[in-house]
Structures are given as structure tokens and as C-alpha cells.
Design a protein around this motif. Structure first.
Motif, PDB file in Angstrom:
ATOM      1  N   ARG A 130       0.659  -1.132   0.136  1.00 38.06           N
ATOM      2  CA  ARG A 130       0.064  -0.003  -0.096  1.00 38.06           C
ATOM      3  C   ARG A 130       0.858   1.413  -0.108  1.00 38.06           C
ATOM      4  N   ASN A 131       2.073   1.099  -0.070  1.00 35.39           N
ATOM      5  CA  ASN A 131       2.945   2.191   0.000  1.00 35.39           C
ATOM      6  C   ASN A 131       3.079   2.826  -1.397  1.00 35.39           C
ATOM      7  N   ALA A 132       2.491   3.955  -1.403  1.00 35.40           N
ATOM      8  CA  ALA A 132       2.184   4.508  -2.881  1.00 35.40           C
ATOM      9  C   ALA A 132       3.448   4.814  -3.779  1.00 35.40           C
ATOM     10  N   SER A 133       4.597   5.074  -3.050  1.00 35.07           N
ATOM     11  CA  SER A 133       5.918   5.414  -3.666  1.00 35.07           C
ATOM     12  C   SER A 133       6.513   4.098  -4.260  1.00 35.07           C
ATOM     13  N   LEU A 134       5.944   3.039  -3.795  1.00 36.70           N
ATOM     14  CA  LEU A 134       6.491   1.942  -4.490  1.00 36.70           C
ATOM     15  C   LEU A 134       5.421   1.428  -5.667  1.00 36.70           C
ATOM     16  N   SER A 135       4.574   2.050  -5.934  1.00 36.95           N
ATOM     17  CA  SER A 135       3.603   1.493  -6.980  1.00 36.95           C
ATOM     18  C   SER A 135       3.706   2.322  -8.207  1.00 36.95           C
ATOM     19  N   VAL A 136       4.772   3.255  -8.332  1.00 40.34           N
ATOM     20  CA  VAL A 136       4.849   3.836  -9.625  1.00 40.34           C
ATOM     21  C   VAL A 136       6.264   3.845 -10.039  1.00 40.34           C
ATOM     22  N   SER A 137       6.219   4.099 -11.380  1.00 43.05           N
ATOM     23  CA  SER A 137       7.370   4.054 -12.176  1.00 43.05           C
ATOM     24  C   SER A 137       8.406   2.728 -11.995  1.00 43.05           C
ATOM     25  N   ARG A 138       7.821   1.500 -11.887  1.00 45.45           N
ATOM     26  CA  ARG A 138       8.379   0.308 -11.703  1.00 45.45           C
ATOM     27  C   ARG A 138       9.016  -0.186 -12.926  1.00 45.45           C
ATOM     28  N   PRO A 139      10.088  -0.789 -13.212  1.00 44.55           N
ATOM     29  CA  PRO A 139      10.798  -1.254 -14.117  1.00 44.55           C
ATOM     30  C   PRO A 139       9.940  -2.572 -14.130  1.00 44.55           C
ATOM     31  N   PRO A 140      10.128  -3.256 -15.199  1.00 45.42           N
ATOM     32  CA  PRO A 140       9.377  -4.685 -15.702  1.00 45.42           C
ATOM     33  C   PRO A 140      10.099  -5.597 -14.618  1.00 45.42           C
ATOM     34  N   GLN A 141       9.212  -6.585 -14.265  1.00 42.76           N
ATOM     35  CA  GLN A 141       9.621  -7.698 -13.422  1.00 42.76           C
ATOM     36  C   GLN A 141       8.926  -8.984 -13.777  1.00 42.76           C
ATOM     37  N   ARG A 142       9.344 -10.152 -13.345  1.00 43.94           N
ATOM     38  CA  ARG A 142       8.642 -11.514 -13.421  1.00 43.94           C
ATOM     39  C   ARG A 142       8.533 -11.899 -12.017  1.00 43.94           C
ATOM     40  N   ILE A 143       7.543 -12.397 -11.414  1.00 48.49           N
ATOM     41  CA  ILE A 143       7.191 -12.709 -10.159  1.00 48.49           C
ATOM     42  C   ILE A 143       6.294 -14.236 -10.193  1.00 48.49           C
ATOM     43  N   TYR A 144       6.953 -14.931  -9.791  1.00 49.20           N
ATOM     44  CA  TYR A 144       6.351 -16.444  -9.382  1.00 49.20           C
ATOM     45  C   TYR A 144       6.027 -16.558  -7.718  1.00 49.20           C
ATOM     46  N   ILE A 145       4.819 -16.869  -7.848  1.00 43.36           N
ATOM     47  CA  ILE A 145       4.272 -17.167  -6.386  1.00 43.36           C
ATOM     48  C   ILE A 145       3.345 -18.554  -6.308  1.00 43.36           C
ATOM     49  N   ASP A 146       3.680 -19.462  -5.216  1.00 40.41           N
ATOM     50  CA  ASP A 146       2.948 -20.787  -4.963  1.00 40.41           C
ATOM     51  C   ASP A 146       2.627 -20.738  -3.743  1.00 40.41           C
ATOM     52  N   ALA A 147       1.994 -21.901  -3.279  1.00 39.61           N
ATOM     53  CA  ALA A 147       1.414 -22.581  -2.038  1.00 39.61           C
ATOM     54  C   ALA A 147       1.150 -23.648  -2.041  1.00 39.61           C
ATOM     55  N   GLY A 148       1.232 -24.468  -0.989  1.00 40.11           N
ATOM     56  CA  GLY A 148       0.123 -25.725  -0.986  1.00 40.11           C
ATOM     57  C   GLY A 148      -1.055 -25.403  -0.564  1.00 40.11           C
ATOM     58  N   LYS A 149      -2.206 -26.212  -1.221  1.00 43.05           N
ATOM     59  CA  LYS A 149      -3.487 -26.350  -0.843  1.00 43.05           C
ATOM     60  C   LYS A 149      -3.685 -26.188   0.744  1.00 43.05           C
ATOM     61  N   LEU A 150      -2.977 -27.325   1.375  1.00 41.00           N
ATOM     62  CA  LEU A 150      -3.182 -27.640   2.859  1.00 41.00           C
ATOM     63  C   LEU A 150      -2.385 -26.751   3.662  1.00 41.00           C
ATOM     64  N   GLU A 151      -2.064 -25.576   3.165  1.00 38.17           N
ATOM     65  CA  GLU A 151      -0.991 -24.726   3.943  1.00 38.17           C
ATOM     66  C   GLU A 151      -2.101 -23.401   4.270  1.00 38.17           C
ATOM     67  N   ASN A 152      -3.379 -23.642   4.275  1.00 36.12           N
ATOM     68  CA  ASN A 152      -4.330 -22.750   4.505  1.00 36.12           C
ATOM     69  C   ASN A 152      -5.170 -22.627   5.623  1.00 36.12           C
ATOM     70  N   ALA A 153      -4.453 -23.174   6.683  1.00 31.92           N
ATOM     71  CA  ALA A 153      -5.193 -22.984   8.174  1.00 31.92           C
ATOM     72  C   ALA A 153      -4.893 -21.750   8.696  1.00 31.92           C
ATOM     73  N   ALA A 154      -6.004 -21.241   9.468  1.00 32.66           N
ATOM     74  CA  ALA A 154      -5.921 -20.060  10.339  1.00 32.66           C
ATOM     75  C   ALA A 154      -4.828 -20.161  11.268  1.00 32.66           C
ATOM     76  N   PRO A 155      -4.302 -18.896  11.568  1.00 30.90           N
ATOM     77  CA  PRO A 155      -4.567 -17.641  11.103  1.00 30.90           C
ATOM     78  C   PRO A 155      -3.625 -17.255   9.872  1.00 30.90           C
ATOM     79  N   SER A 156      -2.853 -18.212   9.293  1.00 29.64           N
ATOM     80  CA  SER A 156      -1.738 -17.884   8.304  1.00 29.64           C
ATOM     81  C   SER A 156      -2.402 -17.671   6.877  1.00 29.64           C
ATOM     82  N   TRP A 157      -3.323 -18.701   6.621  1.00 26.42           N
ATOM     83  CA  TRP A 157      -4.085 -18.525   5.277  1.00 26.42           C
ATOM     84  C   TRP A 157      -3.043 -18.472   4.194  1.00 26.42           C
ATOM     85  N   MET A 158      -2.089 -19.366   4.151  1.00 29.11           N
ATOM     86  CA  MET A 158      -0.878 -19.145   3.160  1.00 29.11           C
ATOM     87  C   MET A 158      -1.539 -19.176   1.997  1.00 29.11           C
ATOM     88  N   ALA A 159      -2.358 -20.377   1.344  1.00 31.75           N
ATOM     89  CA  ALA A 159      -2.644 -20.499   0.051  1.00 31.75           C
ATOM     90  C   ALA A 159      -3.373 -19.234  -0.478  1.00 31.75           C
TER      91      ALA A 159
END
Length: 251
Positions: free
Chosen positions: A155-184
Motif C-alpha cells: 500500500r506504499n504509494a511510492s512503490l507502485s509508480v515508475s516500476r521497471p519490468p519484473q517477473r514474479i512467481y508465487i506458489d503455495a500448497g493447498k493444505l497450507e491454508n489453516a488459520a490464522p496464516s491462510w498461506m494458500a
């Protein structure tokens, strides 16, 4: 400044792989590896709710923890990388588009944090089973996750403008979804939040996978590492991941 004395287990790992310092659980006696000095047995813990209740009631207290993640990134960029360049006779690329960071669990959190806060240094990142929940807190006797990466960093507005191109990969296991972490759920939300911003498009430079039946373990990371590498660094002439409109579920 040294980020830590070299202990990468438990407390040490949290110290060097979190961007900010907050209170978190620490055993009153012993360590988490020995169930807080035998304060509880594995048979008592049926789920995360049981585990946190035991910690709150008798085995742990909240102590200031973490916050050396920025030092870790400085060390990687300013000490480790130049040392590798020297040993390799300056054969490593210094182009940001070819410089990436990857991690699992707290390492996944720091990888996404690094990419988002230092886009001038990192052209790509793999954030696997990321601890986006950081930090935890206790509110009215219940453990809650504060999700600082979503609620502060992104939510830091200064980090959301004029960003150079990037590639970002994100994953999680479906069973990693217990409260309170809710990782999936958090993995999908991270990708959705990024792709609402200019320059980030799902299945073009942001990818998210949720693996059915997968839990949180080093073995799971080893089994999935190939997908992160081939997605972010495809061999010349190799096909990219097929385009889709929904996060992929790998079976």
C-alpha cells in the motif's frame, strides 16, 4: 553490520528473514524444536488452533523478534554478490533483468519484499509458500496475522509508480491454508493485488500456482522448485506456461 551470528534455526531464521521487528512467540523454556522444553507433547496438537492455545496458555510469551531482513538484502547485494563476481572473474551478469531472488516460507516473504521494495535491483523473484502472514499478534486471547506485506508494503504509494519490468512467481500448497496464516489464500491474493497494478499481468509476468495436497515442508519446496525455475528462466526457444484466466492448480 552483521545480520546474525550464523544460527539459521528457529529464532535465527526469523531474525534474518523478516523486514520489520515485532513481537512473536518465544518459548518460556527450551526451544520449539523440543516443544518448549517438554511443555507440551505432539499428541496435544491436533491443529494450529490447539498449538497456539497451548503457547498462549502455558508454554510461550511474546518477545521482540526479527527485523534484520533489510540487512540480509544489503549483505546479498553489497557483499555476497561482489564476492561471487570476484571468484568468477566478473563473468556474472550485472543486468537487473537477470538478477533474481528466490525463497520459501519466510524466505518467500523476503523474496517478494525484496522484489517489491528494490525493483531497481531485482528483475525477478520466486516467492514460494511465503509467510505473508508476518507478523503475528494476540488479540483478546486469539492469535491473529497482520499481513504486513499486503497492508503496509504493497500500500506504499511510492512503490507502485515508475516500476521497471519484473517477473514474479508465487506458489503455495493447498493444505497450507489453516488459520490464522491462510498461506494458500494469501498467495492468490498477492498475485491478484500485483496484477491490479500497471505493468503486471497474470500468466505473462506474474504467475501463481496452488498445489493440491501439498503441505509446508522442505520436501514440498524441493518438489516444486523446478516449476519456479522453468517459469522464470525458460530455456531459449522453450514454450512458456499456457495462458489462463485463473490461478493454476497443479495435480
Amino acid at each position: 553490520r552483521r545480520v546474525h551470528g550464523g544460527d539459521y534455526s528457529g529464532q535465527g531464521r526469523t531474525d534474518i528473514l523478516t523486514p520489520t521487528r515485532h513481537n512473536d512467540f518465544g518459548c518460556i523454556n527450551g526451544t520449539f524444536r523440543n516443544n518448549c522444553g517438554g511443555c507440551f507433547s505432539d499428541k496435544e496438537v491436533g491443529n494450529s488452533t490447539d498449538y497456539y492455545r497451548i503457547l498462549i496458555d502455558r508454554c510461550a510469551h511474546l518477545v521482540p523478534t526479527g527485523g534484520n531482513g533489510e540487512d540480509t538484502l544489503d549483505f546479498i547485494l553489497n557483499t555476497a554478490y561482489p564476492a561471487m563476481q570476484s571468484r568468477c572473474n566478473n563473468r556474472l551478469t550485472t543486468d537487473r533483468k537477470d538478477t533474481g531472488i528466490m525463497g520459501y516460507s519466510l524466505g518467500g516473504l523476503m523474496s517478494c519484499h525484496a522484489a517489491w521494495t528494490r525493483p531497481q535491483n531485482f528483475g525477478f523473484a520466486a516467492c514460494q509458500s511465503s509467510s505473508f502472514w508476518w507478523p503475528r499478534n494476540v488479540v483478546k486471547g486469539q492469535v491473529v496475522a497482520e499481513f504486513e506485506f499486503f497492508n503496509v508494503t504493497m500500500r506504499n504509494a511510492s512503490l507502485s509508480v515508475s516500476r521497471p519490468p519484473q517477473r514474479i512467481y508465487i506458489d503455495a500448497g493447498k493444505l497450507e491454508n489453516a488459520a490464522p496464516s491462510w498461506m494458500a489464500r494469501a498467495a492468490v491474493e498477492a498475485a491478484e493485488t500485483m496484477t491490479r497494478m500497471s505493468g503486471y499481468t497474470l500468466d505473462e509476468n506474474v504467475w501463481v500456482n496452488v498445489y493440491p495436497g501439498a503441505t509446508h515442508s522442505t520436501l514440498e519446496w524441493e518438489l516444486r522448485l523446478w516449476k519456479a525455475l522453468t517459469t522464470l528462466l525458460p530455456a531459449a526457444g522453450a514454450p512458456n506456461m499456457p495462458l489462463g484466466t485463473e490461478p493454476a492448480f497443479i495435480g
